[in-house]
Enzyme design. Sequence first.
Site, mmCIF file in Angstrom:
data_model
loop_
_atom_site.group_PDB
_atom_site.id
_atom_site.type_symbol
_atom_site.label_atom_id
_atom_site.label_comp_id
_atom_site.label_asym_id
_atom_site.label_seq_id
_atom_site.Cartn_x
_atom_site.Cartn_y
_atom_site.Cartn_z
ATOM 1 N N ILE A 68 90.417 19.041 64.101
ATOM 2 C CA ILE A 68 90.195 20.176 63.050
ATOM 3 C C ILE A 68 90.565 21.329 63.636
ATOM 4 O O ILE A 68 89.353 22.292 63.990
ATOM 5 C CB ILE A 68 89.002 19.974 62.202
ATOM 6 C CG1 ILE A 68 88.953 18.497 61.476
ATOM 7 C CG2 ILE A 68 89.215 20.908 60.942
ATOM 8 C CD1 ILE A 68 87.668 18.327 60.773
ATOM 9 N N PRO A 69 91.537 21.632 64.104
ATOM 10 C CA PRO A 69 91.577 23.122 64.871
ATOM 11 C C PRO A 69 91.337 24.213 63.808
ATOM 12 O O PRO A 69 91.736 24.073 62.799
ATOM 13 C CB PRO A 69 93.063 23.562 65.332
ATOM 14 C CG PRO A 69 93.501 22.096 65.233
ATOM 15 C CD PRO A 69 92.726 21.126 64.307
ATOM 16 N N HIS A 70 90.611 25.301 64.159
ATOM 17 C CA HIS A 70 90.113 26.563 63.219
ATOM 18 C C HIS A 70 89.906 27.579 63.903
ATOM 19 O O HIS A 70 89.615 27.510 65.109
ATOM 20 C CB HIS A 70 89.011 25.884 62.456
ATOM 21 C CG HIS A 70 87.929 25.400 63.222
ATOM 22 N ND1 HIS A 70 87.821 24.342 63.709
ATOM 23 C CD2 HIS A 70 86.766 26.208 63.503
ATOM 24 C CE1 HIS A 70 86.536 24.288 64.357
ATOM 25 N NE2 HIS A 70 86.048 25.303 64.137
ATOM 26 N N CYS A 71 90.111 28.865 63.229
ATOM 27 C CA CYS A 71 89.637 30.036 63.833
ATOM 28 C C CYS A 71 89.664 31.123 62.791
ATOM 29 O O CYS A 71 89.899 30.538 61.446
ATOM 30 C CB CYS A 71 90.900 30.489 64.882
ATOM 31 S SG CYS A 71 92.400 30.928 64.265
#
Length: 170
Positions: A68-71
């Site tokens: 779950i890549p996030h920024c």
Amino acid sequence: MENTSLARYLDANRILLLQDVSSKKRVFELLGELLAKDLDGVQATQVSAGLLARERLGTTALGEGVAIPHCRIDSIEEIRSAVIKLEQPVDFDAPDDQEVSLFYALLVPEEATDEHLKTLASLAEFLSEQDNRNQLRNCTSAKQLLDIFARTSDKHARKYNSTIHSGFTQ
């Protein structure tokens, strides 16, 4: 959390089903392109750089072939997401050492702290269920994948909300 539906942040135009991606870096580039699509003032390279910067703090891989890549991006007003499903998984420094083939990425407004954390928690719980992962991995179209998120996470949201509401009335 009134609405934990994960499909509300997703659009079929931000879902990519690929045969092969060569590296973790390329996954971030593609996620940047998908998440920045149709966003005024947000560049794909800006999103990719944000995802990479967050990843350097610690892996966003959950294990079981899922990440779950996030920024955060200060120039957006609502959470948005993108999904990439790979036929051939890539190394993503997962805690279980499994390569990752399913990515659900989140782009979050700078000030969406509470909603962001609730969404991440709901997403992690949804993706921790083997049946959900299997359904997503068996998808052959973006629409099918989106429908699974809508149907399954909406069902999960109803279950979650009924548990919360029944807990308050007891």
